[in-house]
Design an enzyme around this catalytic site. Sequence first.
Site: not given
Length: 340
Positions: A35, A158, A276, A12, A126-128, A194, A218, A154, A101, A184, A280
């Site tokens: 890949k 990161k 949920d 993306f 990422t902000d995560e 989403l 978000r 995830y 990865t 994004n 989350h």
Amino acid sequence: MKRIIVTGGAGFIGSNFIFYMRQAHPEDRLICLDKLTYAGNLSTLAPVMGDGNFRFCKTDICDREAVYRIFEEEKPDIVVNFAAESHVDRSIENPSIFLETNIIGTSVLMDACRKYGIERYHQVSTDEVYGDLPLDRPDLFFTEETPIHTSSPYSSSKASADLLVLAYHRTYGLPVSISRCSNNYGPYHFPEKLIPLMIINALHDEPLPVYGAGLNVRDWLYVEDHCKAIDLVIRNGRVGEVYNIGGHNEMQNIEIVRLICDRLHKPESLITHVTDRKGHDLRYAIDPSKIHRELGWLPETKFADGIEKTIDWYLKHEDWWQPIVTGEYRNYYERMYGNR
Ligand code: NAD
Ligand code: TYD
């Protein structure tokens, strides 16, 4: 003229970055390493495939030999690492490929940068990595000083990569930078996320699966604004620094889904509340003042315009997403390259 390796360019944000860079810096040579996992779609890159200043390599960033070979051939000035497993729900199902990865792949790329020399290694993060913020404290934002505090496999992978990047800077003096962006949206967004999922399900009059009550928040940024920010950081950002990127555009999931229903003239009765997500995150919200202050970056696309453009894009590009929905896109590489 720069020689820039872009990893994950069939996904993306990476593909949007390649299109942006082609326009903004047509003199640069772009080498895309991807890949082509389920999330990579080579047909997305069709518009640049014939371009003499563009090369595509079907390569796993964990494959040290293949990565070194490309560095030797191309002698890149800059590496921008987008390649990652990026979907939180998949990381909950199966963390191990995320560690491979997102962490090992990052270290292989940076080893190649050390071996062959580089002007800049840029990690797209990422902000995560900051975890989440409470819903009842709208005064709180993530700054670059907010402690790393992850929730999902995830985000943990990161964050681990970010720590490695900073360690390579301190230990080996590798000229690195990191950007941490909020969610994004825009063209070529894979339909498991989403916004594209809701658009495509709504078009098919299928249920719109909102996790829990849908009150999670978000901070949405139009993908082109993210690409512009990365371009600024790799050229003018300070080595060894982290830059947060976000547009102060917080929305609840349920608000986004309602907006999509409204725009597509679909009934809100399609909205189905489902169990949920485990762990989350409640709210993400970026303070982008550092990148504004140091590099003059500001988001240019307002959410109302960006979401309109995005919905229109999905309406006009069924030829892009239909093969993904049916799985047919996986055959594209074989058709293009199978006999070469
Ligand atoms: P995506 O899942 O759409 O694309 C990932 C791309 O990486 C795919 O083309 C895939 O084939 C490729 N890839 C995966 N594993 C690979 C490997 N081992 N070797 C080479 N290529 C591999 O992801 P995206 O949404 O475009 O995200 C790109 C980057 O931006 C990721 O690093 C992600 O963590 C980060 N990010 C994403 C968002 C967002 O909202 N999507 C926000 C902030 C940061
Ligand atoms: P997503 O697009 O997966 O991005 P991230 O988890 O990285 O923020 O999800 C965005 C938000 O939407 C997140 O709070 C989870 C929620 N969500 C749903 O409610 N239903 C869905 O089907 C999906 C994919 C996400």
